[in-house]
Design an enzyme around this catalytic site. Structure first.
Site, PDB file in Angstrom:
ATOM      1  N   LYS A 229       6.317   1.984  -9.799  1.00  0.00           N
ATOM      2  CA  LYS A 229       4.947   2.432 -10.115  1.00  0.00           C
ATOM      3  C   LYS A 229       4.962   3.945 -10.262  1.00  0.00           C
ATOM      4  O   LYS A 229       5.865   4.630  -9.772  1.00  0.00           O
ATOM      5  CB  LYS A 229       3.957   2.031  -9.029  1.00  0.00           C
ATOM      6  CG  LYS A 229       4.279   2.535  -7.598  1.00  0.00           C
ATOM      7  CD  LYS A 229       3.807   3.927  -7.245  1.00  0.00           C
ATOM      8  CE  LYS A 229       4.088   4.292  -5.782  1.00  0.00           C
ATOM      9  NZ  LYS A 229       4.130   5.712  -5.502  1.00  0.00           N
TER      10      LYS A 229
ATOM     11  N   ASP B 114       2.455   0.812   0.838  1.00  0.00           N
ATOM     12  CA  ASP B 114       2.369   0.594  -0.610  1.00  0.00           C
ATOM     13  C   ASP B 114       2.729  -0.828  -1.027  1.00  0.00           C
ATOM     14  O   ASP B 114       2.534  -1.202  -2.179  1.00  0.00           O
ATOM     15  CB  ASP B 114       3.356   1.523  -1.347  1.00  0.00           C
ATOM     16  CG  ASP B 114       2.910   2.968  -1.327  1.00  0.00           C
ATOM     17  OD1 ASP B 114       1.796   3.237  -0.828  1.00  0.00           O
ATOM     18  OD2 ASP B 114       3.677   3.817  -1.812  1.00  0.00           O
TER      19      ASP B 114
END
Ligand code: C5P
Length: 321
Positions: free
Chosen positions: A14, A145
């Protein structure tokens, strides 16, 4: 249930588009608000299993293979496998092989993506039927995360990283990613940020970040994301500290701008930096110009010796093979 088998998954990295960071809370974590965007830079994880039983019948093997920057037992792959097996009371001989592409300590979520991938692999391989909500809980135990990576795509993330608001997919911008030769550890970056803010007598007080974003924040962010790159207001709160610690960033940003990037940012706590272009072709052209040493600035040297990737946004994070 098959007694043995093999299954693989791709796990995408990401980038963070904007990262607002509040004051450290009593649990040791900082409240954040950030857009997480999956990108086409993938690790591949292969799960092989044999000798499965649903009750713990003595110690069985859990072997982790791959090119890691730490011992196999410290990897998020190992921890994710242990958490999943203990949650489901599952016992088996397991071999997890990782083909690592996502650089470590680069702010790209490589370790978190791998952890989410292992949860998804086990759920599929053993028909465990663990629902999304429980998967997210297990994911959060592996890292702030990790819940994002269960679905990936484009999401407005808040809390310590576990509160997700799905956003419409980002248009096909071109992403040029540079992973510098230095790496940045996330705990170090948060501690350094606290110090940096103390010196400024700020301490994050000026960055009041709500624990959960309101519905309207999602539509506002989606509207901003669909506006031209040059108008994006997103800021990474780690940047002032990181630019001071690593003078390379100022030179890199300048080079990206000279190449025509509309938006330039560090991802997460670094070390990677990316430039966004309105099309993939523009990002690829910029890539070629850097590789040819024709960055068009005096600062091209700042880019030498670094990994470069021209990549695109993705709508999911995990893809079973
Ligand atoms: O959750 P994770 O294990 O990835 O976090 C690593 C470290 O990063 C934490 O121990 C904490 O010091 C810092 N952190 C933070 N605020 C967050 C996420 C991580 O301070 N929202």
């Amino acid at each position: 249930m098959a007694m043995g088998g093999s299954i693989s998954i791709k796990a995408s990295a990401k980038i963070n588009i904007g990262l607002r960071i509040g004051q450290r809370a009593s649990d040791g974590y900082h409240p954040i608000q950030s857009v997480f965007q999956s990108i086409s830079l993938d690790d591949e994880i292969i799960l092989e299993w044999s000798d499965v039983s649903s009750k713990k019948s003595g110690e069985k093997d859990l072997i982790i293979e791959g090119d890691f920057d730490c011992p196999p037992e410290k990897t998020t792959l190992y921890k994710a496998a242990r958490i999943f097996m203990s949650h489901c009371g599952l016992s088996a001989n397991i071999r997890l092989k990782a083909r690592k592409i996502i650089p470590a300590k680069a702010g790209l979520g490589g370790g978190s993506a791998d952890a989410a991938a292992v949860l998804a692999l086990f759920n599929a391989a053993f028909n465990a039927g663990v629902d999304d909500h429980t998967l997210s809980d297990l994911a959060l135990r592996l890292g702030s995360d990790v819940p994002f990576f269960i679905h990936g795509g484009t999401a407005l993330v808040s809390g310590r990283g576990e509160r997700l608001k799905k956003l419409p997919p980002l248009r096909e911008v071109g992403i040029l990613l540079v992973c510098p030769t230095f790496s940045v550890s996330t705990p170090w970056a948060y501690a350094k940020l606290d110090q940096f803010r103390q010196v400024l007598s700020d301490n994050g007080k000026n960055a009041a970040v709500p624990g959960e974003v309101a519905e309207a924040e999602g539509s506002k962010t989606a509207a901003l994301l669909s506006s031209p790159l040059e108008t994006w207001p997103f800021k990474n709160d780690f940047s002032p500290m990181l630019y001071k610690e690593f003078p390379e960033y100022a030179a890199l940003e300048k080079a990206f701008r000279a190449l025509g990037a509309g938006f330039v940012s560090i991802s997460g706590s670094g070390s990677s930096m990316y430039g966004l272009f309105e099309s993939r072709a523009e990002a690829e052209e910029a890539h070629a110009r850097i590789v040819a040493g024709a960055g068009g600035t005096k600062n091209e040297k700042a880019l030498y010796g670094m990994a470069l990737h021209a990549i695109k946004p993705l709508e999911t994070s995990l893809r079973l093979g």
